[in-house]
Write an enzyme that holds these catalytic residues in place. Sequence first.
Site, mmCIF file in Angstrom:
data_model
loop_
_atom_site.group_PDB
_atom_site.id
_atom_site.type_symbol
_atom_site.label_atom_id
_atom_site.label_comp_id
_atom_site.label_asym_id
_atom_site.label_seq_id
_atom_site.Cartn_x
_atom_site.Cartn_y
_atom_site.Cartn_z
ATOM 1 N N GLU A 179 0.820 -1.220 0.000
ATOM 2 C CA GLU A 179 0.000 0.000 0.000
ATOM 3 C C GLU A 179 0.848 1.261 0.000
ATOM 4 O OE1 GLU A 179 -2.760 0.361 3.282
ATOM 5 O OE2 GLU A 179 -3.547 2.258 2.548
ATOM 6 N N LYS A 221 -2.591 -2.032 -3.092
ATOM 7 C CA LYS A 221 -3.635 -1.171 -2.505
ATOM 8 C C LYS A 221 -3.243 0.285 -2.748
ATOM 9 C CE LYS A 221 -6.050 -0.132 1.819
ATOM 10 N NZ LYS A 221 -6.667 -0.727 3.000
HETATM 11 P P1 13P Z 1 -9.302 4.111 4.311
HETATM 12 O O1 13P Z 1 -10.160 3.382 3.316
HETATM 13 O O2 13P Z 1 -10.071 4.753 5.423
HETATM 14 O O3 13P Z 1 -8.296 5.010 3.643
HETATM 15 O O4 13P Z 1 -8.456 2.998 5.075
HETATM 16 C C1 13P Z 1 -7.890 2.003 4.360
HETATM 17 C C2 13P Z 1 -6.619 1.623 4.984
HETATM 18 O O5 13P Z 1 -6.432 0.490 5.390
HETATM 19 C C3 13P Z 1 -5.561 2.625 5.079
HETATM 20 O O6 13P Z 1 -4.356 2.005 5.416
#
Ligand code: 13P
Length: 340
Positions: A179, A221
């Site tokens: 991510e 992500k």
């Molecule tokens: P949000 O969808 O609130 O951005 O959170 C997702 C997430 O896991 C951020 O690390």
Amino acid sequence: MDKQALETIAQNMVATGKGILAADESSGTIKKRFDTITVESTETNRRDYREMLFSTQDAMANYISGVILFDETIRQQAENGTGLVDIIQNMGCLPGIKVDTGAKDFANHDGEKVTEGLDGLRERLQEYVTLGAKFAKWRAVINIANNDLPTRSCLIANTHALARYAGLCQENGLVPIVEPEVIMDGDHTIERCFEVTAAVLQMLYATLKEQRVHLEGTILKPNMVLSGTQNPNQAGIEQVAEMTLDCLTANVPQTVPGIVFLSGGQSDIDATAHLDAINRLAKARGKTSWKLSFSYGRALQAPVLQTWGGKAENRQAAQDAFTHRAKMNGLATLGQWQGG
Ligand code: 13P
């Protein structure tokens, strides 16, 4: 590395019509969320809230493939003694675990962050496997400011850490969710968000390949490509879908099985509308092979938290709110959302 087992988990994380519930708020973040509904962040309240989410039969069985947990939650039991992990598995969902230890100030780089958590990670992953985890998450934070940020050194430090984490996950049989979040705060244009997201993804995949990460056993992500929240000129849904898909198509290898977006502070409806438009466009273009789904925290939970308000008597209504949002996002993964 058992490549086949990793690939199977990754494919199940993006099963058709389903996405991921990000419920891995750290202690500090869940306190902020509870503050908005004036609920005290005690261990019992956190347990009750998450037990309520994971026990929502319709949402979990039909629209959710996996749940990202925080360290406290993966060890917690429901009021009747059942492990929260067992509740998730009994719904047919995969338990996952956030393993980074947070985005910290990056030395010599004002306004930038680097994510920590590599020391001792191998041993922590081994324990999480015994607790039932099938996948993990590590979030890097990239800020945009004028033409100065992000710096190249910030991208190098963060993508290097993401690749180190991903390799360790795969060594231990866990699928890494990778991510790199380009933050939407700021007055930047959508073009600037595109440029930064593209640079991050290019460096990320170069680094993952260099460190021999098996891409078929990973999930990306990313952020969507959006206008900065303080920019008065907000791009519309179609432009967001086009620029997001263009950016991903140019920079994410087709061997990656799935892309699950974060919501990043978008409203619940915006996050669903954008995901739906991205999937409609991907279908129309027909050029990409990855699944395009969600791994939402706030965009799935905001209406649930509001409805729940910390009161046991609101449990059913809160579960209904969760099912509704999960179903709307499930439809959006198919490009079949009709609003709501
Ligand atoms: P949000 O969808 O609130 O951005 O959170 C997702 C997430 O896991 C951020 O690390």
